[in-house]
Enzyme design. Sequence first.
Site, PDB file in Angstrom:
ATOM      1  CB  CYS A  95      97.695  -9.099  63.654  1.00  0.00           C
ATOM      2  SG  CYS A  95      96.162  -9.838  64.184  1.00  0.00           S
ATOM      3  NE  ARG A 132      90.915 -12.268  70.274  1.00  0.00           N
ATOM      4  CZ  ARG A 132      90.995 -11.189  69.500  1.00  0.00           C
ATOM      5  NH1 ARG A 132      89.879 -10.574  69.152  1.00  0.00           N
ATOM      6  NH2 ARG A 132      92.142 -10.727  69.071  1.00  0.00           N
ATOM      7  CG  HIS A 196     100.773 -11.421  67.128  1.00  0.00           C
ATOM      8  ND1 HIS A 196     100.896 -10.088  66.802  1.00  0.00           N
ATOM      9  CD2 HIS A 196      99.442 -11.697  67.070  1.00  0.00           C
ATOM     10  CE1 HIS A 196      99.698  -9.575  66.576  1.00  0.00           C
ATOM     11  NE2 HIS A 196      98.793 -10.518  66.729  1.00  0.00           N
TER      12      HIS A 196
END
Length: 248
Positions: A95, A132, A196
Amino acid sequence: MKELKILYLYPDILELYGDFGNIQILKYRLEKRGIKAIIEQYSIGDNTPNFNNYDLVFAGGGADQEQGILADDLIKYKDNIKDAINNGVFFLLICGAYQLFGKYYKSADGNIVPGLEVFDYYTEAINDRKKRCIGNIIIETSLNGKTSKIIGFENHGGQTFNISNPFGKVLFGNGNKFGDTEEGYFQKNVIATYLHGPLLSKNPELTDYIIKHCLDRKYDEDITLEPLDDTFEELCRNQLLNKFLNNN
Ligand code: GLN
């Protein structure tokens, strides 16, 4: 005894999303096979690392502010990092770290964080901090010619453009940008991804791909890794794949 040397970048700064778990999984799957895991850390103020001295370099994700804090430090190693990548050192970038290896990262506040320019992609966050890409994500990739589903969790405002070779095709979730069909960046010895999870905890096959790649390079062999009992991991994976791909 075989060993792998791992450099863990900015563990005190890029620590927001639990990506440290990837280091723990690598260590576990190496040591279960009697392979020594030598894990060194580097952060701002530490002695200058030589990236060529490692088999694997890892860096996790972080918030915009943290990326801004470390960018000026990371950029000092731009040439050494490029050299190490060209020499085949494996880089696993999650990320925020993924974003910083590109041309730049434009944060939600409009600040331009300079990237290492190792790769041609660039990232721009939407200028609304509430917008997001957040949620579970599943991609399909090819590891040594074998199609594999990779499971993770994404949480990024950054939208990444100009990817020459994605890590995978999006089966569920967003990917490099909202509603994208592609996720991450992939080349022989670089996996840069938004996943993640921690990533490796949900994907034992990917972990072993990375371990084998690093060992083969270091010992100039075609090493066959001793299989581990992944019953529990596969149970969890099947549960997640069914839930998100088959709505079960
Ligand atoms: N701050 C970056 C973004 O919001 C990276 C986030 C992360 O590392 N999960 O896109």
